[in-house]
Design a protein around this motif. Structure first.
Motif, PDB file in Angstrom:
ATOM      1  N   ALA A  86       0.837  -1.200   0.000  1.00 17.71           N
ATOM      2  CA  ALA A  86       0.000   0.000   0.000  1.00 17.71           C
ATOM      3  C   ALA A  86       0.868   1.245   0.000  1.00 17.71           C
ATOM      4  O   ALA A  86       1.792   1.385   0.801  1.00 17.71           O
ATOM      5  CB  ALA A  86      -0.919  -0.003   1.223  1.00 17.71           C
ATOM      6  N   GLU A  93      -6.661   0.984  -5.095  1.00 22.02           N
ATOM      7  CA  GLU A  93      -7.888   0.447  -4.529  1.00 22.02           C
ATOM      8  C   GLU A  93      -7.536  -0.484  -3.371  1.00 22.02           C
ATOM      9  O   GLU A  93      -6.649  -1.338  -3.481  1.00 22.02           O
ATOM     10  CB  GLU A  93      -8.668  -0.320  -5.594  1.00 22.02           C
ATOM     11  CG  GLU A  93      -9.207   0.553  -6.726  1.00 22.02           C
ATOM     12  CD  GLU A  93     -10.363   1.434  -6.288  1.00 22.02           C
ATOM     13  OE1 GLU A  93     -10.831   1.270  -5.142  1.00 22.02           O
ATOM     14  OE2 GLU A  93     -10.778   2.285  -7.077  1.00 22.02           O
ATOM     15  N   ILE A  94      -8.234  -0.323  -2.246  1.00 21.23           N
ATOM     16  CA  ILE A  94      -7.944  -1.128  -1.066  1.00 21.23           C
ATOM     17  C   ILE A  94      -8.155  -2.611  -1.345  1.00 21.23           C
ATOM     18  O   ILE A  94      -7.354  -3.461  -0.923  1.00 21.23           O
ATOM     19  CB  ILE A  94      -8.822  -0.669   0.114  1.00 21.23           C
ATOM     20  CG1 ILE A  94      -8.425   0.748   0.536  1.00 21.23           C
ATOM     21  CG2 ILE A  94      -8.678  -1.622   1.308  1.00 21.23           C
ATOM     22  CD1 ILE A  94      -9.322   1.358   1.584  1.00 21.23           C
ATOM     23  N   VAL A 148     -10.271  -2.671   7.348  1.00 24.01           N
ATOM     24  CA  VAL A 148     -10.438  -1.225   7.153  1.00 24.01           C
ATOM     25  C   VAL A 148     -11.874  -0.843   7.456  1.00 24.01           C
ATOM     26  O   VAL A 148     -12.806  -1.520   7.004  1.00 24.01           O
ATOM     27  CB  VAL A 148     -10.097  -0.801   5.708  1.00 24.01           C
ATOM     28  CG1 VAL A 148     -10.041   0.721   5.597  1.00 24.01           C
ATOM     29  CG2 VAL A 148      -8.797  -1.419   5.227  1.00 24.01           C
ATOM     30  N   SER A 171     -15.622   0.592  -4.649  1.00 24.58           N
ATOM     31  CA  SER A 171     -15.096   1.826  -4.072  1.00 24.58           C
ATOM     32  C   SER A 171     -16.064   2.988  -4.300  1.00 24.58           C
ATOM     33  O   SER A 171     -16.882   2.975  -5.219  1.00 24.58           O
ATOM     34  CB  SER A 171     -13.735   2.165  -4.681  1.00 24.58           C
ATOM     35  OG  SER A 171     -13.887   2.690  -5.989  1.00 24.58           O
ATOM     36  N   GLU A 232     -10.781   6.859   7.070  1.00 27.30           N
ATOM     37  CA  GLU A 232     -10.490   5.436   6.971  1.00 27.30           C
ATOM     38  C   GLU A 232      -9.576   5.012   8.120  1.00 27.30           C
ATOM     39  O   GLU A 232      -8.538   5.626   8.365  1.00 27.30           O
ATOM     40  CB  GLU A 232      -9.832   5.124   5.626  1.00 27.30           C
ATOM     41  CG  GLU A 232     -10.658   5.603   4.435  1.00 27.30           C
ATOM     42  CD  GLU A 232      -9.918   5.481   3.110  1.00 27.30           C
ATOM     43  OE1 GLU A 232      -8.765   5.003   3.120  1.00 27.30           O
ATOM     44  OE2 GLU A 232     -10.490   5.878   2.080  1.00 27.30           O
ATOM     45  N   PHE A 234      -7.344   1.786   9.607  1.00 25.39           N
ATOM     46  CA  PHE A 234      -6.699   0.576   9.128  1.00 25.39           C
ATOM     47  C   PHE A 234      -6.153  -0.236  10.302  1.00 25.39           C
ATOM     48  O   PHE A 234      -5.534   0.325  11.212  1.00 25.39           O
ATOM     49  CB  PHE A 234      -5.543   0.920   8.186  1.00 25.39           C
ATOM     50  CG  PHE A 234      -5.969   1.607   6.928  1.00 25.39           C
ATOM     51  CD1 PHE A 234      -6.116   0.890   5.750  1.00 25.39           C
ATOM     52  CD2 PHE A 234      -6.214   2.967   6.908  1.00 25.39           C
ATOM     53  CE1 PHE A 234      -6.507   1.523   4.577  1.00 25.39           C
ATOM     54  CE2 PHE A 234      -6.600   3.611   5.738  1.00 25.39           C
ATOM     55  CZ  PHE A 234      -6.748   2.881   4.577  1.00 25.39           C
ATOM     56  N   PHE A 239      -2.293  -3.711   7.572  1.00 21.36           N
ATOM     57  CA  PHE A 239      -1.904  -2.627   6.665  1.00 21.36           C
ATOM     58  C   PHE A 239      -0.717  -1.845   7.201  1.00 21.36           C
ATOM     59  O   PHE A 239      -0.628  -1.552   8.396  1.00 21.36           O
ATOM     60  CB  PHE A 239      -3.069  -1.644   6.479  1.00 21.36           C
ATOM     61  CG  PHE A 239      -3.866  -1.886   5.234  1.00 21.36           C
ATOM     62  CD1 PHE A 239      -3.465  -1.371   4.025  1.00 21.36           C
ATOM     63  CD2 PHE A 239      -5.026  -2.640   5.278  1.00 21.36           C
ATOM     64  CE1 PHE A 239      -4.198  -1.589   2.871  1.00 21.36           C
ATOM     65  CE2 PHE A 239      -5.765  -2.868   4.139  1.00 21.36           C
ATOM     66  CZ  PHE A 239      -5.355  -2.341   2.927  1.00 21.36           C
TER      67      PHE A 239
END
Length: 248
Positions: A86, A93-94, A148, A171, A232, A234, A239
Motif C-alpha cells: 500500500a 484500490e484497497i 479497514v 469503491s 479510513e 486501518f 496494513f
C-alpha cells in the motif's frame, strides 16, 4: 516472454488499458526474475498500439517508481517498489492491495444514510451547515477479518440517479463515476495514529486503546471543489503504508 498473456486494446480509454496491460507484464516479468521490459517498439507490437501511447504510459509508470528508463540500458523493473504494498503517493484500490498481499478481500457491514452537515463537515466540503450529505459506512475484510473501516461523505446534490446497498460494495470512486455529476481528480490526505474507541474496538475486534492507522482524506474535482470526505481506519497488523520519493 509469454506474449499470450496480453490482450489487444481498442481506442476506448486507451491509456488506462495499455497501462493495465504493461503493469501485468511488469508483475509477470518480476515473478520470472526478469529485470527489464521489452523495447518500446516491441511493446507497441504486442499491444497493437502506437509507440507514442507506449511512451506516455511508461513515463507515467516511471513517475510512480515502478520502472526506471536508462539510455543504452532500457526499461528496468524496480522490484523493490512493486513489493512496497500500500502506497500513499499513488491512487490504489484497497481491495486490490489486499488481493496483492494474498488476502481474500470482501466488503460488508454497509450502512448509508442522509445526514445534515455539521460545522466541521460543512467547512471541509465547502457547503452550508445543514446541507444534506450522504454518509456511507463500510468495513473491508481480509480473509474475513476486519481490515479497514471507511466512512465516506459527499453532498447529496451531486448524486444524479438512485442507488442501493449493492452500489457501495465497490469503491466510492466507482460509485461517483456511475451516479454523480462530479468526479475526483485529486485528493489531500493526512495520516496519523489513533487509539481505538469503543466503536472501533468492536469493529476491529481489538481492545479499547489499540493503535490504529487513520487516513483523513478530502477529494477534489478538476476545479478544486471538495466533493468527498473520507475517514479510513486501518488495522496495523494487516496494513502499513509506503511512500516513493525520487531524489532529484
Amino acid at each position: 516472454m509469454e506474449k499470450e498473456i496480453f490482450f489487444k486494446v481498442d481506442n476506448e480509454q486507451l491509456f488506462q488499458k495499455v497501462k493495465r496491460a504493461i503493469m501485468q507484464l511488469i508483475k509477470h516479468s518480476a515473478s520470472q526474475n526478469l529485470n527489464r521490459l521489452p523495447p518500446e517498439a516491441e511493446l507497441a507490437v504486442i499491444l497493437g498500439v502506437s509507440r507514442t501511447v507506449i511512451r506516455d504510459v511508461l513515463a507515467d509508470l516511471e513517475s510512480k517508481g515502478f520502472i526506471s528508463r536508462r539510455r543504452g540500458i532500457g526499461t528496468i523493473i524496480n522490484t523493490h517498489v512493486l513489493e512496497a504494498g500500500a502506497r500513499l503517493d499513488i491512487d490504489q484500490e484497497i481491495l486490490e492491495v489486499l488481493a496483492q498481499k494474498g488476502y481474500k478481500p470482501s466488503v460488508g457491514n454497509i450502512h448509508f444514510e442522509k445526514i445534515s452537515a455539521d460545522e466541521n463537515i460543512a467547512a471541509r466540503l465547502k457547503v452550508d451547515p445543514g446541507e444534506e450529505i450522504l454518509q456511507v459506512e463500510s468495513v473491508i475484510n481480509a480473509d474475513g477479518l476486519p481490515a479497514v473501516h471507511i466512512t465516506d461523505m459527499l453532498p447529496l446534490r451531486i448524486i444524479q440517479v438512485s442507488y442501493e446497498v449493492q452500489d457501495f460494495e465497490r469503491s466510492i470512486f466507482d460509485f461517483m463515476k456511475e451516479k454523480c455529476s462530479e468526479q475526483i481528480e485529486s485528493d489531500l490526505s493526512h495520516v496519523k495514529p489513533v487509539n481505538a474507541n469503543a466503536k472501533l474496538a468492536e469493529i476491529f475486534q481489538v481492545e479499547i486503546g489499540r493503535a490504529l492507522l487513520f487516513l483523513d482524506e478530502v477529494g477534489y474535482t478538476a476545479s478544486n471543489v471538495p466533493v468527498l470526505l473520507s475517514q479510513e481506519y486501518f488495522h496495523p497488523a494487516i496494513f502499513d503504508f509506503s511512500v516513493f520519493r525520487r531524489k532529484l
